[in-house]
Design a protein around this motif. Structure first.
Motif, PDB file in Angstrom:
ATOM      1  N   VAL A   1       0.760  -1.239   0.019  1.00  0.00           N
ATOM      2  CA  VAL A   1      -0.207   0.034   0.125  1.00  0.00           C
ATOM      3  C   VAL A   1       0.779   1.436  -0.107  1.00  0.00           C
ATOM      4  CG1 VAL A   1      -0.264  -0.103   2.520  1.00  0.00           C
ATOM      5  CG2 VAL A   1      -2.018   1.129   1.114  1.00  0.00           C
ATOM      6  N   THR A   2       0.353   2.259  -0.690  1.00  0.00           N
ATOM      7  CA  THR A   2       1.149   3.571  -0.870  1.00  0.00           C
ATOM      8  C   THR A   2       0.501   4.632   0.256  1.00  0.00           C
ATOM      9  OG1 THR A   2       1.760   3.342  -2.654  1.00  0.00           O
ATOM     10  CG2 THR A   2       1.942   5.600  -2.175  1.00  0.00           C
ATOM     11  N   ILE A   3       1.063   5.283   1.065  1.00  0.00           N
ATOM     12  CA  ILE A   3       0.728   6.220   2.073  1.00  0.00           C
ATOM     13  C   ILE A   3       1.644   7.619   1.865  1.00  0.00           C
ATOM     14  CG2 ILE A   3      -0.111   4.524   3.598  1.00  0.00           C
ATOM     15  CD1 ILE A   3       2.070   5.043   5.530  1.00  0.00           C
ATOM     16  N   TYR A   4       1.077   8.526   2.528  1.00  0.00           N
ATOM     17  CA  TYR A   4       1.957   9.703   2.695  1.00  0.00           C
ATOM     18  C   TYR A   4       3.061   9.618   3.634  1.00  0.00           C
ATOM     19  CZ  TYR A   4      -1.547  12.566  -0.081  1.00  0.00           C
ATOM     20  OH  TYR A   4      -2.371  13.244  -0.972  1.00  0.00           O
ATOM     21  N   TYR A   5       4.139  10.149   3.431  1.00  0.00           N
ATOM     22  CA  TYR A   5       5.431  10.152   4.061  1.00  0.00           C
ATOM     23  C   TYR A   5       5.092  10.566   5.646  1.00  0.00           C
ATOM     24  CZ  TYR A   5      10.007  10.771   5.940  1.00  0.00           C
ATOM     25  OH  TYR A   5      11.247  10.710   6.676  1.00  0.00           O
ATOM     26  N   ARG A   6       4.232  11.806   5.689  1.00  0.00           N
ATOM     27  CA  ARG A   6       3.934  12.222   6.882  1.00  0.00           C
ATOM     28  C   ARG A   6       3.099  11.345   8.051  1.00  0.00           C
ATOM     29  NH1 ARG A   6       0.635  15.242   3.335  1.00  0.00           N
ATOM     30  NH2 ARG A   6      -2.073  14.614   3.810  1.00  0.00           N
ATOM     31  N   ASP A   7       2.424  10.292   7.246  1.00  0.00           N
ATOM     32  CA  ASP A   7       1.675   9.601   8.072  1.00  0.00           C
ATOM     33  C   ASP A   7       2.236   8.324   8.462  1.00  0.00           C
ATOM     34  OD1 ASP A   7      -0.407  11.075   7.821  1.00  0.00           O
ATOM     35  OD2 ASP A   7      -1.281  10.136   6.015  1.00  0.00           O
ATOM     36  N   TYR A   8       3.768   8.014   8.022  1.00  0.00           N
ATOM     37  CA  TYR A   8       4.317   6.934   8.164  1.00  0.00           C
ATOM     38  C   TYR A   8       4.408   6.424   9.694  1.00  0.00           C
ATOM     39  CZ  TYR A   8       7.996   3.347   8.057  1.00  0.00           C
ATOM     40  OH  TYR A   8       8.520   2.126   8.596  1.00  0.00           O
ATOM     41  N   LYS A   9       4.691   7.305  10.435  1.00  0.00           N
ATOM     42  CA  LYS A   9       4.892   7.098  11.952  1.00  0.00           C
ATOM     43  C   LYS A   9       3.641   6.507  12.528  1.00  0.00           C
ATOM     44  CE  LYS A   9       9.328   8.111  12.528  1.00  0.00           C
ATOM     45  NZ  LYS A   9      10.370   7.161  12.997  1.00  0.00           N
ATOM     46  N   ASP A  10       2.553   7.077  12.304  1.00  0.00           N
ATOM     47  CA  ASP A  10       1.346   6.717  12.628  1.00  0.00           C
ATOM     48  C   ASP A  10       1.085   5.246  12.217  1.00  0.00           C
ATOM     49  OD1 ASP A  10       1.322   9.163  14.223  1.00  0.00           O
ATOM     50  OD2 ASP A  10      -0.038   9.907  12.637  1.00  0.00           O
ATOM     51  N   ALA A  11       1.232   5.007  10.869  1.00  0.00           N
ATOM     52  CA  ALA A  11       1.000   3.587  10.276  1.00  0.00           C
ATOM     53  C   ALA A  11       1.918   2.740  11.037  1.00  0.00           C
ATOM     54  CB  ALA A  11       1.025   3.945   8.918  1.00  0.00           C
ATOM     55  N   GLU A  12       3.136   3.086  11.138  1.00  0.00           N
ATOM     56  CA  GLU A  12       3.993   2.091  11.992  1.00  0.00           C
ATOM     57  C   GLU A  12       3.565   1.668  13.387  1.00  0.00           C
ATOM     58  OE1 GLU A  12       8.781   1.659  12.101  1.00  0.00           O
ATOM     59  OE2 GLU A  12       7.999   3.510  12.572  1.00  0.00           O
ATOM     60  N   ILE A  13       3.031   2.820  13.831  1.00  0.00           N
ATOM     61  CA  ILE A  13       2.462   2.427  15.297  1.00  0.00           C
ATOM     62  C   ILE A  13       1.245   1.348  15.280  1.00  0.00           C
ATOM     63  CG2 ILE A  13       1.290   3.165  17.487  1.00  0.00           C
ATOM     64  CD1 ILE A  13       3.370   5.832  16.906  1.00  0.00           C
ATOM     65  N   LEU A  14       0.176   1.504  14.393  1.00  0.00           N
ATOM     66  CA  LEU A  14      -0.969   0.824  14.070  1.00  0.00           C
ATOM     67  C   LEU A  14      -0.401  -0.634  13.588  1.00  0.00           C
ATOM     68  CD1 LEU A  14      -3.239   3.483  12.451  1.00  0.00           C
ATOM     69  CD2 LEU A  14      -3.495   2.255  14.574  1.00  0.00           C
ATOM     70  N   ILE A  15       0.486  -0.916  12.978  1.00  0.00           N
ATOM     71  CA  ILE A  15       0.837  -2.163  12.390  1.00  0.00           C
ATOM     72  C   ILE A  15       1.534  -2.698  13.639  1.00  0.00           C
ATOM     73  CG2 ILE A  15       2.402  -3.284  10.904  1.00  0.00           C
ATOM     74  CD1 ILE A  15       2.436  -0.641   8.804  1.00  0.00           C
ATOM     75  N   LYS A  16       2.242  -2.104  14.433  1.00  0.00           N
ATOM     76  CA  LYS A  16       2.838  -2.894  15.479  1.00  0.00           C
ATOM     77  C   LYS A  16       1.767  -3.258  16.589  1.00  0.00           C
ATOM     78  CE  LYS A  16       7.692  -1.034  15.232  1.00  0.00           C
ATOM     79  NZ  LYS A  16       8.714  -0.338  15.963  1.00  0.00           N
ATOM     80  N   LYS A  17       0.819  -2.371  16.746  1.00  0.00           N
ATOM     81  CA  LYS A  17      -0.406  -2.741  17.448  1.00  0.00           C
ATOM     82  C   LYS A  17      -1.176  -4.022  17.358  1.00  0.00           C
ATOM     83  CE  LYS A  17      -4.570  -0.717  19.276  1.00  0.00           C
ATOM     84  NZ  LYS A  17      -5.655   0.436  19.149  1.00  0.00           N
ATOM     85  N   TYR A  18      -1.309  -4.222  15.665  1.00  0.00           N
ATOM     86  CA  TYR A  18      -1.889  -5.285  15.306  1.00  0.00           C
ATOM     87  C   TYR A  18      -0.909  -6.550  14.954  1.00  0.00           C
ATOM     88  CZ  TYR A  18      -6.191  -2.922  15.043  1.00  0.00           C
ATOM     89  OH  TYR A  18      -7.423  -2.116  15.303  1.00  0.00           O
ATOM     90  N   LYS A  19       0.329  -6.538  15.730  1.00  0.00           N
ATOM     91  CA  LYS A  19       1.282  -7.570  15.638  1.00  0.00           C
ATOM     92  C   LYS A  19       1.790  -7.842  14.169  1.00  0.00           C
ATOM     93  CE  LYS A  19      -0.165  -9.776  20.027  1.00  0.00           C
ATOM     94  NZ  LYS A  19       0.747  -8.915  20.703  1.00  0.00           N
ATOM     95  N   GLY A  20       1.739  -6.744  13.522  1.00  0.00           N
ATOM     96  CA  GLY A  20       2.264  -6.888  12.069  1.00  0.00           C
ATOM     97  C   GLY A  20       3.840  -6.535  11.788  1.00  0.00           C
ATOM     98  N   LYS A  21       4.182  -6.518  10.481  1.00  0.00           N
ATOM     99  CA  LYS A  21       5.639  -6.077  10.118  1.00  0.00           C
ATOM    100  C   LYS A  21       5.508  -5.400   9.017  1.00  0.00           C
ATOM    101  CE  LYS A  21       7.942 -10.452  12.012  1.00  0.00           C
ATOM    102  NZ  LYS A  21       8.740 -11.423  11.750  1.00  0.00           N
TER     103      LYS A  21
END
Length: 375
Positions: A46-66
């Motif tokens: 998936v493609t996201i804005y660079y400004r949202d990358y930190k928030d996306a990374e937090i959510l991915i870790k929350k759902y035990k993803g990589k």
């Protein structure tokens, strides 16, 4: 402008047991997504804005993803990468700045002359008018240098001065003096030095001198004619003229008191010369009370060496010192004489001078052939 900088995009791969839950979490958190591609059952790209990358990374870790970044685009991403290598960028910037600054100065002088005029002489004259390595190009007027050099040196017929890179190049054409109009008599035998004539031997020609005559350098010794008056004919003169010649040799020696001599200890300064300012690479701690100082200048890289000297007591026997010095002076003279020359007399005079020193002056009388053939 700022919003456009923030519009960099990041394509990421999400690996999770149920990647759809993470996409739903993105949408609920108002993280914009596009170009969603299902790579496998557990992987989504998936493609996201660079400004949202930190928030996306937090959510991915929350759902035990990589998460793995696949591709980036946009100016802000490029700037962020450059920030990681800021020291390299600054270093490159400083390097090019120094190169640019140094390119505004003259660091070498190339002199092209012909037969009679030496580059060393020209370099000395350039230095006398203030032209030397390390000079700013803005201070160099090539036409003024040409005019001043023509005024300084009468041997210069034409000169061209140009700046080529960081080198000041001079091309010089020399004046050709007209041939001497003074008539030279061919087939002459003349004196090659001053002397007192002792013996004359002629193979051909009549002698122009007799024993006892005092002659000067260039005087005729044998005339290009032979025979008595009325029965003379022109010949090529040749012969030998033995004369007493005189040489003065002197030497100054300290026989008493104290004198300074090098001990073998030394130290040195090493520095770079930037626009008249010294930047030291090595600074000597000079604790020598007495020393010789030798400076080696090479425009940009320079060195000063200090050689320690200490006083030692001197107490030499005057008579033996004079004798030894006389022998050294005689040996020095013999090296300059021809094999057939003989030292027939020497007179030594000794004069006391200040500081426990003596001046030894030896006058040598040398018997030798002073005839020189000019043909």
């Amino acid at each position: 402008m700022f919003s456009s900088l923030k519009s960099g995009q990041v394509t990421i791969e999400i690996n999770a047991l149920v990647p759809e839950k993470i996409l739903n979490a993105f949408w609920n958190s108002q993280i914009y997504t596009c170009n969603i591609v299902k790579v496998s059952l557990t992987t989504v790209r998936v493609t996201i804005y660079y400004r949202d990358y930190k928030d996306a990374e937090i959510l991915i870790k929350k759902y035990k993803g990589k998460v793995k970044i696949v591709r980036t685009s946009g100016i802000i991403v490029l700037l962020m990468k450059m920030r990681r290598k800021i020291s390299l960028v600054i270093g490159m910037g400083l390097f090019f700045a120094v190169i640019y600054i140094l390119s505004n100065y003259i660091w070498a002088i190339d002199i092209e002359t012909q037969r009679n005029l030496s580059p060393f002489e020209v370099r000395q004259q350039l230095s006398s008018i203030g032209i030397k390595p390390g000079l700013s190009k803005s201070q160099v007027n090539v036409y003024q240098i040409e005019k001043k050099m023509e005024d300084l040196n009468s041997q210069i017929m034409w000169i061209r001065v140009r700046i080529e890179g960081s080198t000041l190049k001079l091309v010089i054409k020399e004046k050709v003096n007209p041939p001497s109009t003074e008539k030279t008599l061919y087939n002459q035998v003349i004196a090659k030095m001053d002397g007192e004539v002792k013996r004359v031997y002629t193979n051909s020609g009549n002698p122009a001198v007799v024993p006892g005559d005092i002659v000067k350098k260039g005087d005729d010794l044998i005339l290009p004619i032979q025979g008595r008056e009325g029965f003379q004919m022109e010949v090529k003169p040749s012969g030998t003229v033995i004369a007493n010649t005189f040489y003065d040799k002197f030497m100054e020696i300290q026989v008493s008191g104290e004198k300074l001599e090098r001990t073998g200890n030394k130290n040195s300064d090493i520095y770079l010369n930037f626009f008249g300012k010294k930047v030291y690479l090595k600074k000597a701690i000079n604790q020598f009370e007495y020393y010789d100082k030798i400076e080696e200048k090479d425009g940009f890289f320079n060195k000063i060496t200090y050689f320690e000297k200490k006083g030692i007591n001197v107490n030499l026997d005057k008579e033996s010192t004079v004798k030894e010095a006389t022998e050294k002076l005689e040996g020095s003279l013999r090296k300059t004489l021809s094999n057939d020359a003989k030292i027939i007399d020497k007179k030594t005079a000794v004069e006391d001078i200040e500081g426990g020193k003596i001046l030894i002056n030896v006058k040598f009388t040398v018997e030798q052939d002073i005839a020189k053939n000019v043909s």
